[in-house]
Design a protein around this motif. Structure first.
Motif, PDB file in Angstrom:
ATOM      1  N   MET A   1       0.845  -1.185   0.000  1.00  0.00           N
ATOM      2  CA  MET A   1       0.000   0.000   0.000  1.00  0.00           C
ATOM      3  C   MET A   1       0.884   1.239   0.000  1.00  0.00           C
ATOM      4  SD  MET A   1      -3.027   1.010   2.715  1.00  0.00           S
ATOM      5  CE  MET A   1      -3.869  -0.527   2.522  1.00  0.00           C
ATOM      6  N   SER A   2       0.548   2.210  -0.829  1.00  0.00           N
ATOM      7  CA  SER A   2       1.378   3.404  -0.927  1.00  0.00           C
ATOM      8  C   SER A   2       1.224   4.269   0.321  1.00  0.00           C
ATOM      9  CB  SER A   2       0.985   4.218  -2.167  1.00  0.00           C
ATOM     10  OG  SER A   2      -0.260   4.850  -1.955  1.00  0.00           O
ATOM     11  N   ARG A   3       2.195   5.140   0.506  1.00  0.00           N
ATOM     12  CA  ARG A   3       2.186   6.036   1.669  1.00  0.00           C
ATOM     13  C   ARG A   3       0.950   6.940   1.649  1.00  0.00           C
ATOM     14  NH1 ARG A   3       7.704   9.035   2.579  1.00  0.00           N
ATOM     15  NH2 ARG A   3       8.307   6.876   2.897  1.00  0.00           N
ATOM     16  N   THR A   4       0.537   7.381   0.464  1.00  0.00           N
ATOM     17  CA  THR A   4      -0.634   8.248   0.346  1.00  0.00           C
ATOM     18  C   THR A   4      -1.895   7.531   0.823  1.00  0.00           C
ATOM     19  OG1 THR A   4       0.390   9.300  -1.572  1.00  0.00           O
ATOM     20  CG2 THR A   4      -1.965   9.673  -1.259  1.00  0.00           C
ATOM     21  N   LYS A   5      -2.068   6.278   0.392  1.00  0.00           N
ATOM     22  CA  LYS A   5      -3.249   5.515   0.819  1.00  0.00           C
ATOM     23  C   LYS A   5      -3.234   5.292   2.322  1.00  0.00           C
ATOM     24  CE  LYS A   5      -4.126   3.002  -3.478  1.00  0.00           C
ATOM     25  NZ  LYS A   5      -4.066   1.693  -4.140  1.00  0.00           N
ATOM     26  N   LEU A   6      -2.061   5.013   2.872  1.00  0.00           N
ATOM     27  CA  LEU A   6      -1.964   4.818   4.317  1.00  0.00           C
ATOM     28  C   LEU A   6      -2.433   6.061   5.068  1.00  0.00           C
ATOM     29  CD1 LEU A   6       1.485   3.013   4.607  1.00  0.00           C
ATOM     30  CD2 LEU A   6      -0.740   2.025   5.104  1.00  0.00           C
ATOM     31  N   VAL A   7      -1.993   7.225   4.592  1.00  0.00           N
ATOM     32  CA  VAL A   7      -2.372   8.479   5.248  1.00  0.00           C
ATOM     33  C   VAL A   7      -3.865   8.731   5.101  1.00  0.00           C
ATOM     34  CG1 VAL A   7      -2.094  10.991   5.171  1.00  0.00           C
ATOM     35  CG2 VAL A   7      -0.087   9.509   5.034  1.00  0.00           C
ATOM     36  N   ILE A   8      -4.406   8.467   3.898  1.00  0.00           N
ATOM     37  CA  ILE A   8      -5.838   8.682   3.665  1.00  0.00           C
ATOM     38  C   ILE A   8      -6.667   7.807   4.598  1.00  0.00           C
ATOM     39  CG2 ILE A   8      -7.713   8.305   2.011  1.00  0.00           C
ATOM     40  CD1 ILE A   8      -5.738   9.269  -0.177  1.00  0.00           C
ATOM     41  N   PHE A   9      -6.308   6.503   4.686  1.00  0.00           N
ATOM     42  CA  PHE A   9      -7.063   5.596   5.553  1.00  0.00           C
ATOM     43  C   PHE A   9      -6.935   5.984   7.023  1.00  0.00           C
ATOM     44  CE2 PHE A   9      -6.786   2.404   1.975  1.00  0.00           C
ATOM     45  CZ  PHE A   9      -8.145   2.463   1.686  1.00  0.00           C
ATOM     46  N   ALA A  10      -5.784   6.534   7.404  1.00  0.00           N
ATOM     47  CA  ALA A  10      -5.617   6.955   8.792  1.00  0.00           C
ATOM     48  C   ALA A  10      -6.441   8.202   9.098  1.00  0.00           C
ATOM     49  CB  ALA A  10      -4.139   7.213   9.082  1.00  0.00           C
ATOM     50  N   LEU A  11      -6.637   9.065   8.083  1.00  0.00           N
ATOM     51  CA  LEU A  11      -7.355  10.318   8.302  1.00  0.00           C
ATOM     52  C   LEU A  11      -8.871  10.203   8.164  1.00  0.00           C
ATOM     53  CD1 LEU A  11      -5.019  12.904   6.533  1.00  0.00           C
ATOM     54  CD2 LEU A  11      -5.270  12.486   8.970  1.00  0.00           C
ATOM     55  N   MET A  43     -18.715   8.728  20.210  1.00  0.00           N
ATOM     56  CA  MET A  43     -17.836   8.996  19.058  1.00  0.00           C
ATOM     57  C   MET A  43     -16.369   8.841  19.428  1.00  0.00           C
ATOM     58  SD  MET A  43     -19.834  12.180  17.199  1.00  0.00           S
ATOM     59  CE  MET A  43     -18.439  13.160  17.519  1.00  0.00           C
ATOM     60  N   LEU A  44     -15.993   9.302  20.627  1.00  0.00           N
ATOM     61  CA  LEU A  44     -14.603   9.148  21.072  1.00  0.00           C
ATOM     62  C   LEU A  44     -14.230   7.681  21.179  1.00  0.00           C
ATOM     63  CD1 LEU A  44     -14.267  11.938  23.785  1.00  0.00           C
ATOM     64  CD2 LEU A  44     -12.899  11.721  21.702  1.00  0.00           C
ATOM     65  N   ALA A  45     -15.136   6.881  21.743  1.00  0.00           N
ATOM     66  CA  ALA A  45     -14.868   5.448  21.888  1.00  0.00           C
ATOM     67  C   ALA A  45     -14.716   4.784  20.526  1.00  0.00           C
ATOM     68  CB  ALA A  45     -15.984   4.788  22.693  1.00  0.00           C
ATOM     69  N   LEU A  46     -15.616   5.112  19.599  1.00  0.00           N
ATOM     70  CA  LEU A  46     -15.551   4.522  18.257  1.00  0.00           C
ATOM     71  C   LEU A  46     -14.293   4.962  17.521  1.00  0.00           C
ATOM     72  CD1 LEU A  46     -16.966   2.797  16.138  1.00  0.00           C
ATOM     73  CD2 LEU A  46     -18.128   4.872  15.335  1.00  0.00           C
ATOM     74  N   PHE A  47     -13.958   6.251  17.633  1.00  0.00           N
ATOM     75  CA  PHE A  47     -12.756   6.774  16.987  1.00  0.00           C
ATOM     76  C   PHE A  47     -11.503   6.064  17.518  1.00  0.00           C
ATOM     77  CE2 PHE A  47      -9.233   9.904  17.045  1.00  0.00           C
ATOM     78  CZ  PHE A  47      -9.049  10.033  15.670  1.00  0.00           C
ATOM     79  N   ALA A  48     -11.418   5.923  18.856  1.00  0.00           N
ATOM     80  CA  ALA A  48     -10.260   5.258  19.462  1.00  0.00           C
ATOM     81  C   ALA A  48     -10.182   3.803  19.026  1.00  0.00           C
ATOM     82  CB  ALA A  48     -10.351   5.357  20.983  1.00  0.00           C
ATOM     83  N   LEU A  49     -11.332   3.130  18.938  1.00  0.00           N
ATOM     84  CA  LEU A  49     -11.353   1.725  18.530  1.00  0.00           C
ATOM     85  C   LEU A  49     -10.874   1.559  17.090  1.00  0.00           C
ATOM     86  CD1 LEU A  49     -12.215  -1.229  19.157  1.00  0.00           C
ATOM     87  CD2 LEU A  49     -14.439  -0.628  18.190  1.00  0.00           C
ATOM     88  N   VAL A  50     -11.437   2.368  16.186  1.00  0.00           N
ATOM     89  CA  VAL A  50     -11.070   2.265  14.760  1.00  0.00           C
ATOM     90  C   VAL A  50      -9.597   2.593  14.552  1.00  0.00           C
ATOM     91  CG1 VAL A  50     -11.451   3.270  12.468  1.00  0.00           C
ATOM     92  CG2 VAL A  50     -13.401   2.673  13.914  1.00  0.00           C
ATOM     93  N   GLU A  51      -9.128   3.689  15.134  1.00  0.00           N
ATOM     94  CA  GLU A  51      -7.717   4.070  14.967  1.00  0.00           C
ATOM     95  C   GLU A  51      -6.789   3.041  15.622  1.00  0.00           C
ATOM     96  OE1 GLU A  51      -6.126   6.317  13.210  1.00  0.00           O
ATOM     97  OE2 GLU A  51      -7.912   7.264  12.426  1.00  0.00           O
ATOM     98  N   GLY A  52      -7.204   2.497  16.760  1.00  0.00           N
ATOM     99  CA  GLY A  52      -6.390   1.483  17.432  1.00  0.00           C
ATOM    100  C   GLY A  52      -6.231   0.235  16.590  1.00  0.00           C
ATOM    101  N   ILE A  53      -7.335  -0.216  15.998  1.00  0.00           N
ATOM    102  CA  ILE A  53      -7.276  -1.400  15.125  1.00  0.00           C
ATOM    103  C   ILE A  53      -6.395  -1.116  13.916  1.00  0.00           C
ATOM    104  CG2 ILE A  53      -8.648  -2.838  13.560  1.00  0.00           C
ATOM    105  CD1 ILE A  53     -10.941  -2.624  15.624  1.00  0.00           C
ATOM    106  N   TYR A  54      -6.560   0.064  13.324  1.00  0.00           N
ATOM    107  CA  TYR A  54      -5.762   0.422  12.144  1.00  0.00           C
ATOM    108  C   TYR A  54      -4.268   0.467  12.471  1.00  0.00           C
ATOM    109  CZ  TYR A  54      -4.351   2.889   7.924  1.00  0.00           C
ATOM    110  OH  TYR A  54      -3.734   3.239   6.752  1.00  0.00           O
TER     111      TYR A  54
END
Length: 198
Positions: A1-11, A43-54
């Protein structure tokens, strides 16, 4: 996966969270403070969960792989690396169909300079095709993200062109490209030092 895609998925989760904050702000403005707080906590819980898994499933393994490549000069344990396993299979079988699979795998992970090195070595040593090996190293130099890796691949391509393909003009051209495009890198400086004076 390219660096750009990684950043997009993280954001993406961050963007969704920011949009959610607009909804929470609307709730507070409408006098529904308790409901707004519940939404915010959810929303905070969901955000933390999604980012943590990623982070755990994607970013940290990729980061660890890049660090391991730097520390161990790209040496891998074949049992854990499908690309290296495939390269070994090609060396053992000399099967052109397997070589085509290896080429596809290397291009799919174009940022890994070691893949380009493996493929070029097999083309040169196993299939006696130094011209293909030289082309592969040049393609790799255009695909990798790190300037040090790109300079090294161009430098190696120059040596393959000179020693195996007996094309001194191409070798000089590749050294000039490495020296001009990556003057601050180790291999860019080595290439410059090997150019004829004047």
């Amino acid at each position: 996966m390219s660096r750009t895609k990684l950043v997009i998925f993280a954001l993406l989760p961050l963007v969704a969270f920011a949009l959610g904050l607009l909804w929470v702000d609307h709730l507070f403005t409408a006098g529904e403070g308790l409901r707004g707080i519940c939404w915010l906590i959810g929303m905070l819980a969901l955000f933390a969960l999604v980012e943590g898994i990623y982070l755990r499933r994607v970013l940290i393994p990729l980061w660890g792989e890049k660090v391991a490549e730097r520390i161990y000069a790209g040496s891998y344990v074949p049992d854990e690396d499908p690309l290296v396993q495939l390269a070994e299979r090609v060396r053992e079988t000399r099967d052109e169909a397997q070589l085509a699979k290896l080429e596809k795998a290397v291009r799919a992970q174009g940022w890994r300079y070691r893949g380009w090195m493996e493929l070029a070595a097999i083309q040169r040593d196993v299939f006696s095709n130094p011209a293909a090996a030289c082309s592969t190293l040049q393609e790799g130099a255009a695909a990798v993200e790190d300037p040090q890796d790109a300079a090294m691949l161009l430098y190696r391509a120059a040596h393959v062109a000179e020693a195996a393909a007996h094309d001194a003009a191409l070798a000089e051209s590749l050294r000039r490209k490495a020296a001009a495009d990556y003057p601050e890198t180790v291999y860019g400086r080595k290439a410059a030092a090997e150019l004829p004076a004047g």
